[in-house]
Design an enzyme around this catalytic site. Structure first.
Site, short mmCIF file in Angstrom:
data_model
loop_
_atom_site.label_atom_id
_atom_site.label_comp_id
_atom_site.label_asym_id
_atom_site.label_seq_id
_atom_site.Cartn_x
_atom_site.Cartn_y
_atom_site.Cartn_z
N LYS A 1 41.97 32.87 43.05
CA LYS A 1 41.37 32.98 44.37
C LYS A 1 40.36 34.12 44.32
CE LYS A 1 42.34 33.85 49.22
NZ LYS A 1 43.36 33.86 50.27
N LYS B 1 40.11 28.50 44.20
CA LYS B 1 39.57 28.65 45.55
C LYS B 1 38.48 29.69 45.56
CE LYS B 1 41.10 30.17 50.07
NZ LYS B 1 42.18 30.72 50.84
C1 PBG Z 1 44.57 34.45 53.59
C2 PBG Z 1 43.84 33.18 53.38
C3 PBG Z 1 42.46 33.01 53.48
C4 PBG Z 1 42.20 31.67 53.31
C5 PBG Z 1 43.41 31.02 53.08
N1 PBG Z 1 44.42 31.99 53.12
C6 PBG Z 1 41.40 34.00 53.81
C7 PBG Z 1 41.32 35.24 53.03
O1 PBG Z 1 41.84 35.38 51.92
O2 PBG Z 1 40.71 36.16 53.56
C8 PBG Z 1 40.83 31.06 53.38
C9 PBG Z 1 40.76 29.62 53.69
C10 PBG Z 1 39.42 29.17 54.13
O3 PBG Z 1 38.42 29.91 54.18
O4 PBG Z 1 39.33 27.97 54.46
N2 PBG Z 1 45.55 34.79 52.71
#
Ligand code: PBG
Length: 323
Positions: free
Chosen positions: A194, A247
């Protein structure tokens, strides 16, 4: 001419016979944003056509998704401000909004495979995915919280937890806790690679979870890196992840392919909120054909190696595929 490549493109029939990538509704994981109240829904400003809903309307949506052939939802909740703290204690409240949502969905549509977001950001006064000490997001204490949170989701009936926090060692800790507590059928989908990305902006609007200070670069990955993604994915598999995730999606398809070639568990890809917003915005301007952009985007993610795709277009795509 000995070879004419256009023969295999000549008409619809031959094209569909030789098509290498075919999307199906069960490829999709539908993310859902849940809020308190009843009969309540609010459109997310930066995600036109996407809503935050109370549990009753969420259940209705889940029934519709299931009838379209979608087998999985990924739950996110919007926590009330007064319940937020630094430790994220509300995250493992057995009567919390997440826990009530899991129960309601499993009761109404038992076949729907329920996945839950595991990270502290919606519950954190700082909007960070972990516990903050002296401006730093501490790892090991956060993992203890994530374990409690995961156990409470499993207890409520979640089929799979999805840790999205990027702390080290959390997959092993959650897997061990599941074994010790006899949750032997509860899975883990690890957000393994991520990246610290600007494409999460609209999501943070949806849950009011933007970081209060700094950014997430000490835990989420640097988008300059490729090998690190493979390391993260391999480690998560070793620690016991059932599915690994990359992601965001579209700007990271090279990473999807690389991870896909290196692990032997399903790879999921999150087609994130900013990717949704880009297509919606340009379609609204009349600059692209929305339906075609949806199918081309999702197909490209699957072609790159995504076995599962978490996407806000799940319902639209399922309808397009079924029609
Ligand atoms: C938070 C989380 C995020 C997303 C999924 N879980 C945002 C972040 O890490 O700030 C993003 C999902 C999206 O943008 O569609 N743990």
């Amino acid at each position: 001419m000995q070879r004419r490549n256009r023969i295999l493109r000549f008409n619809n029939s031959i094209r569909s016979m030789v098509s290498e990538t075919i999307l199906k509704p069960s490829d999709f994981i539908a993310p859902l944003f849940i809020d308190e109240g009843s009969g309540y829904e609010a459109e997310i400003a930066s995600m036109p056509g996407y809503y935050r809903r109370s549990i009753d309307l969420t259940v209705k949506e889940v029934k519709e998704l299931y009838s379209l052939g979608i087998k999985s939802v990924l739950l996110f909740i919007k926590c009330k401000d007064e319940l937020k703290d630094n430790l994220g204690k509300e995250a493992w409240n057995k009567d919390g909004l997440m826990q009530r949502s899991i129960k309601a969905i499993k009761e109404a549509v038992p076949e729907m495979y329920v996945m839950t977001d595991v990270a502290l950001d919606p519950y954190s006064i700082y909007g960070h995915d972990g516990i903050v000490e002296n401006g730093y997001i501490v790892n090991d204490a956060t993992v203890d919280s994530l374990v409690k949170m995961s156990l409470s989701h499993a207890e409520a009936g979640a089929d799979m937890v999805a840790p999205s926090d990027m702390m080290d060692g959390r997959i092993a800790a959650i897997r061990t806790a599941f074994e010790e507590n006899n949750f032997v059928n509860t899975g883990i989908m690890a957000y393994s690679a991520k990246y610290a990305s600007c494409f999460y902006g609209p999501f943070r609007d949806a849950l009011d979870s933007a970081p209060g200070f700094g950014d997430k670069k000490t835990y989420q990955m640097d988008y300059c890196n490729r090998k690190e993604a493979v390391k993260e994915a391999i480690m998560d598999v070793e620690e016991g992840a059932d599915i690994v995730m990359v992601k965001p999606g579209l700007p990271y398809l090279d990473i999807v392919r690389e991870v896909k070639d290196r692990v032997y568990v399903p790879v999921s890809v999150y087609n994130v909120s900013g990717e949704y917003a880009m297509i919606k915005a340009s379609a609204k301007m009349g600059w692209i054909d929305e339906n075609k952009a949806i199918l081309e985007t999702l197909t490209s993610i699957k072609r790159a190696g995504g076995d599962l795709i978490a996407t806000y277009f799940a319902k639209d795509a399922a309808r397009l595929i079924n029609s």
